[in-house]
Design an enzyme around this catalytic site. Structure first.
Site, PDB file in Angstrom:
ATOM      1  N   LYS A  79       0.843  -1.201   0.000  1.00  0.00           N
ATOM      2  CA  LYS A  79       0.000   0.000   0.000  1.00  0.00           C
ATOM      3  C   LYS A  79       0.875   1.247   0.000  1.00  0.00           C
ATOM      4  O   LYS A  79       1.871   1.322   0.720  1.00  0.00           O
ATOM      5  CB  LYS A  79      -0.909  -0.029   1.236  1.00  0.00           C
ATOM      6  CG  LYS A  79      -1.965   1.073   1.305  1.00  0.00           C
ATOM      7  CD  LYS A  79      -2.855   0.843   2.509  1.00  0.00           C
ATOM      8  CE  LYS A  79      -3.929   1.919   2.659  1.00  0.00           C
ATOM      9  NZ  LYS A  79      -4.822   1.652   3.812  1.00  0.00           N
TER      10      LYS A  79
ATOM     11  N   SER B  84      -9.718   1.642   3.045  1.00  0.00           N
ATOM     12  CA  SER B  84      -8.852   2.425   2.178  1.00  0.00           C
ATOM     13  C   SER B  84      -7.834   1.598   1.406  1.00  0.00           C
ATOM     14  O   SER B  84      -7.216   2.075   0.475  1.00  0.00           O
ATOM     15  CB  SER B  84      -8.116   3.473   3.013  1.00  0.00           C
ATOM     16  OG  SER B  84      -7.249   2.835   3.948  1.00  0.00           O
TER      17      SER B  84
ATOM     18  N   SER C  69      -9.836  -0.983   7.210  1.00  0.00           N
ATOM     19  CA  SER C  69      -9.309  -0.758   5.864  1.00  0.00           C
ATOM     20  C   SER C  69      -8.542  -1.909   5.235  1.00  0.00           C
ATOM     21  O   SER C  69      -8.171  -1.828   4.071  1.00  0.00           O
ATOM     22  CB  SER C  69      -8.422   0.492   5.857  1.00  0.00           C
ATOM     23  OG  SER C  69      -9.206   1.638   6.044  1.00  0.00           O
TER      24      SER C  69
END
Length: 474
Positions: free
Chosen positions: A73, A148, A172
């Site tokens: 990420k 997210s 997330s």
């Protein structure tokens, strides 16, 4: 899956170079549509793969993750690469150091395919808040991948990475994993170092793996957990390997059904899939225990008071002077630099949360809001402690609905926030939680994944992983 690939690499049935090229080709073929990646690290990945192959050629033994392609990420620092947090304000920021999790993975010989898309600074539940475009769901390109960590979940769900790292502040890793039909795991707060993770809300953030299987999640967790002197919130625990002690286990386990999580707002199709899984678990020896946990209904309110406050504090450094986009050429004063840089650099959701957090922390309101939320947070922890006296794990749907269409909730922030209603309580309580695929619902001819969430006792990831693996076998 990771163990399978490890065996093939070690026995020379396949090379890391072949495996890495296979995934790079998959990214090239699919990611133009899905947009799971912000930055593909092709040269680095091939170089790392070649090094692994040379080691194999010399007869060296491989670590489980060595030579296996993964994605990271884009809010975790990898030295010498852009780390944008999907924000214009950090569009050209090149990380000067590795995050602690990256240092650990480097020692394990991981091959990084690239950095994945996210909601800006991890603020969102759909990856629609990225400054660089929406990530689409690999099961239906008209729907969101969740957030997210939507880019990481889409990369694994879309077969563009074997596994990925995400971060989980209010769900997330788990919610996008649910939407993309994969496993998303949030460890106990303090298990994994946050050093080198661009902070959103420091008392909630936790790095965790997104994988195809529970076993793969345990393998990655083994590699990244542990005490870090650069992060004082990490705790030293003398644990044996989580994957070596992974035993799918449902017989005799007491599984708590949180009554408050099976009420209004839950899509009937999702409830049906989850309850079918629970019935199967009961037939395989698990004991279902219905619990009332009234304090959990306050979790969303606690989170959306405390999280923006910490966001406001953490993002204050991004002012166009110390870090980030600098609009000094268009400015007449130092105050003008701050205003113009932050206006141009932050997206709407980031601005919304910064403003809300600044208000909550302002003179006269801190005690009424942030301090009160912190107090109620302790009551939620006490309620979890009471629950775990009666049951081994708690279960719920991961999300009240399957993946929703792009743009469907984007205009109503409150409706978007409510998508975190089942996941956020684990972050408030600082307990470990995992989402595993439970089945699918069919809508407009498309199969949409549904996730089952399990929550475990503090520091007892092993028991939770064992139960999750037991559910997975169903």
């Amino acid at each position: 899956m990771i163990k399978e690939l490890h065996k093939k690499l070690q026995s020379k049935q396949i090379t890391s170079m072949q495996l890495t090229k296979q995934y790079l080709d998959s990214i090239e073929e699919k990611d133009g549509e899905i947009h799971g990646y912000l930055n593909v690290l092709k040269d680095r990945a091939l170089k790392n793969a070649q090094e692994v192959d040379e080691k194999i050629g010399k007869g060296g033994d491989l670590e489980l993750l060595e030579g296996v392609p993964c994605a990271i990420k884009d809010n975790m620092c990898i030295a010498g690469t852009k780390t944008t947090a999907a924000s214009k304000i950090l569009e050209n920021y090149v990380a000067p150091y590795d995050a602690t999790v990256i240092e650990k993975l480097n020692q394990k010989g991981a091959v990084y395919l690239g950095k994945t898309n996210l909601d800006e600074f991890a603020m969102g539940s759909s990856t629609e808040n990225s400054a660089f475009g929406v990530t689409k769901n690999p099961y239906d390109n008209e729907r969101v991948a969740g957030g997210s960590s939507g880019g990481s979940a889409a990369a694994v769900g879309g077969n563009m990475a074997v596994w990925a790292l995400g971060s989980d502040t209010g769900g997330s890793t788990r919610q996008p994993a649910s939407f993309c039909g994969v496993v998303g795991f949030k460890p106990t707060y303090g298990r994994v170092s946050r050093n080198g993770l661009i902070a959103m809300a420091s008392s909630y953030d936790q790095i965790g793996p997104i994988t195809k299987t529970v076993e793969d999640a345990a393998i990655v967790f083994d590699a990244i957990c542990g005490k870090d002197e650069k992060d004082n919130t990490t705790v030293e625990k003398e644990d044996a390997s989580f994957v070596e002690n992974l035993k799918p286990d449902l017989k005799g386990k007491k599984i708590g059904l949180v009554k408050e999580f099976f009420g209004n707002g839950l899509d009937g199709r999702v409830e049906k899939v989850v309850k079918e899984m629970l019935e199967k678990a009961e037939k395989n020896g698990a004991e279902l225990v219905e619990l009332e946990m009234p304090m959990l209904k306050h979790s969303l309110a606690i989170y959306y008071l405390m999280m923006p406050s910490e966001v406001s504090s953490n993002l204050a450094r991004l002012d166009g002077i110390r870090y980030g986009l600098n609009e000094s050429k268009k400015s007449k004063s130092i105050l003008d630099v701050y205003l113009k840089s932050r206006k141009a650099g932050f997206g709407d959701e980031s601005k919304r949360r910064i403003i809300l957090g600044t208000y909550v922390l302002s003179s006269g309101y801190y005690d009424a809001y942030y301090k009160k939320a912190q107090s109620v947070r302790e009551l939620v922890k006490e309620e979890f402690a009471d629950a775990f006296e009666k049951v081994d794990v708690l279960v719920s749907p991961t999300s009240p609905t399957p993946a929703f269409k792009i743009g469907e909730k984007a205009q109503d922030p409150l409706e978007m926030y409510l998508t975190d209603v089942y996941t956020v309580s684990a972050n408030v309580g600082m307990i470990p939680a995992i989402s595993i695929p439970a089945g699918v619902v069919v809508e407009a001819g498309k199969k949409l994944p549904v996730g089952l969430q399990l929550m475990g006792k503090w520091w007892d990831e092993q028991n939770m992983l064992n139960v999750a693996a037991g559910f997975e076998q169903l």
